[in-house]
Design an enzyme around this catalytic site. Sequence first.
Site, PDB file in Angstrom:
ATOM      1  N   ASP A   1      -2.444  -3.260   0.471  1.00 35.15           N
ATOM      2  CA  ASP A   1      -1.760  -4.566   0.457  1.00 35.15           C
ATOM      3  C   ASP A   1      -1.828  -5.266   1.810  1.00 35.15           C
ATOM      4  O   ASP A   1      -1.372  -6.399   1.938  1.00 35.15           O
ATOM      5  CB  ASP A   1      -0.289  -4.384   0.069  1.00 35.15           C
ATOM      6  CG  ASP A   1      -0.148  -4.027  -1.403  1.00 35.15           C
ATOM      7  OD1 ASP A   1      -1.061  -4.363  -2.187  1.00 35.15           O
ATOM      8  OD2 ASP A   1       0.867  -3.414  -1.770  1.00 35.15           O
TER       9      ASP A   1
ATOM     10  N   SER B   1      -5.009   4.111  -7.989  1.00 42.76           N
ATOM     11  CA  SER B   1      -3.976   3.100  -8.204  1.00 42.76           C
ATOM     12  C   SER B   1      -2.654   3.769  -8.524  1.00 42.76           C
ATOM     13  O   SER B   1      -2.526   4.480  -9.525  1.00 42.76           O
ATOM     14  CB  SER B   1      -4.376   2.183  -9.376  1.00 42.76           C
ATOM     15  OG  SER B   1      -3.226   1.508  -9.866  1.00 42.76           O
TER      16      SER B   1
HETATM   17  C1  S3P Z   1       1.920  -0.734  -5.901  1.00 39.89           C
HETATM   18  C2  S3P Z   1       0.644  -0.233  -5.884  1.00 39.89           C
HETATM   19  C3  S3P Z   1      -0.514  -1.004  -5.434  1.00 39.89           C
HETATM   20  C4  S3P Z   1      -0.097  -2.209  -4.601  1.00 39.89           C
HETATM   21  C5  S3P Z   1       1.039  -2.962  -5.213  1.00 39.89           C
HETATM   22  C6  S3P Z   1       2.250  -2.070  -5.389  1.00 39.89           C
HETATM   23  C7  S3P Z   1       2.991   0.128  -6.418  1.00 39.89           C
HETATM   24  O1  S3P Z   1      -1.226  -1.465  -6.562  1.00 39.89           O
HETATM   25  O2  S3P Z   1      -1.197  -3.061  -4.391  1.00 39.89           O
HETATM   26  O3  S3P Z   1       1.406  -4.064  -4.406  1.00 39.89           O
HETATM   27  O4  S3P Z   1       4.171  -0.149  -6.158  1.00 39.89           O
HETATM   28  O5  S3P Z   1       2.669   1.095  -7.109  1.00 39.89           O
HETATM   29  P1  S3P Z   1      -2.314  -0.537  -7.283  1.00 39.89           P
HETATM   30  O6  S3P Z   1      -1.665   0.700  -7.631  1.00 39.89           O
HETATM   31  O7  S3P Z   1      -2.748  -1.258  -8.515  1.00 39.89           O
HETATM   32  O8  S3P Z   1      -3.427  -0.397  -6.296  1.00 39.89           O
END
Ligand code: S3P
Length: 434
Positions: free
Chosen positions: A322, A169
């Site tokens: 996403d 993440s």
């Molecule tokens: C994001 C990371 C992702 C993504 C979100 C934006 C970011 O989430 O789904 O829309 O900008 O770091 P996760 O890091 O929780 O997977």
Amino acid sequence: MDLSFDRASKPLCGEFSPAGDKSLAHRAALFAALAEGESEISSFPDSGVTRAMLGALGALGVESSLDGGVLRVKGTGTRRFPREGAVAQCGNSGTTMRLLAGALAMTGSAARLDGSAGLRRRPMSRILEPLAQMGAEASSAGGFAPLDFKARDASKPLAPFDGSIPVASAQVKSCLILAALAASGESVIREPGPSRDHTERMLSAMGADVAAAPDAAPCAVRVKPLSRPLEPLHCRLAGDISSAAFILAAAAIVPGSRVTIRNCGINPGRTGILDCLSAMGADVSISGRTVSAGEPVGDITLRSGALKGMEIGGDLVVRTIDEFPALAVAAAFAEGETAVRGAEELRYKETDRIAAIVRSLRALGAEAEETPDGFRISGGTLKGGTADAGGDHRLAMSMSLAGLRSPERVTVRNAEILSESFPGFESAVKSLAV
Ligand code: S3P
């Protein structure tokens, strides 16, 4: 608002220039606030989630203005935010909350982070536990927002982090990177997969020592404490591949289409959608590659081709994270089955996206089923009908695209939520259909 497109009577053709990338925008606004001096960021997207970050920073006492796509931010440095004890509302934006949590830990500021009912349901223990290990004091409602951060004495640095985070993440990683900049020594953050590295690239460009550490683990980042202030940003944000994904999926499902996405971010942590559409049978190429503010950018051209189902798993999941709603609609028009595995993380997005994708496709007559960590879709079964956005901007846009190809009309109810991320979506699709 109901959203519907007429069935396309001819191919989609043309060009689309997406607004600046939201992931980059969140980081640019926040990191500019932590810099010494004034930053100027152009191509800054004006959407619900980016407004959430600017509003939250404003509540913490950071001055900024957004005018004609140019964001100016007066940095307050890495000392405490000017307004102590503020309540910063993060709206629907998980990125705003998780990155700001890292900034509060880093600066030692006292503040409450809160958000919409949807955001209050999203897991925050994934950041609170490692932050607590580092010595940041925050309380929560059982691992959910609101999050209350306590002030920390500026003379007490945080402890370095040396460990693994259980999910791939970028939000969790970025939160910890920010905290690690205020630690007493070097931190190493290991992840199970290759999440987007926008934070690493942008902070490095601002003078921080943050770099991939392949010697520590295949996906690891090493962070040294800041030895000098962050430099202000003067940059143009790359176009948003997550917005472009809807246009690409639209072109992929309408036979004979050809679209070009101009100046689009092509960070390898984000291009899973291109790999998937290409593996399914679309012809995807990238030209005019360049680098803008440390991020790879290019023009993406997609020509539609006969689509076939595919299996998606492994690292491709986090690189496509996403884009599954858009991809699911492409899969619904492909020949054969598409199966997604290892994507349990989709259950913790704006909605439980595994359940929401399957429910919406079924509402449109398609054969789809949930698995614990993904879903299966039988291509060629979608008929049309009415689906509900269910409070999820990406679901609203994706399901509406099905109407371009389905035998019967598709209507998406409560689609106004799309302004959270892509306010010009409807006109962008229509402009390619003329
Ligand atoms: C994001 C990371 C992702 C993504 C979100 C934006 C970011 O989430 O789904 O829309 O900008 O770091 P996760 O890091 O929780 O997977």
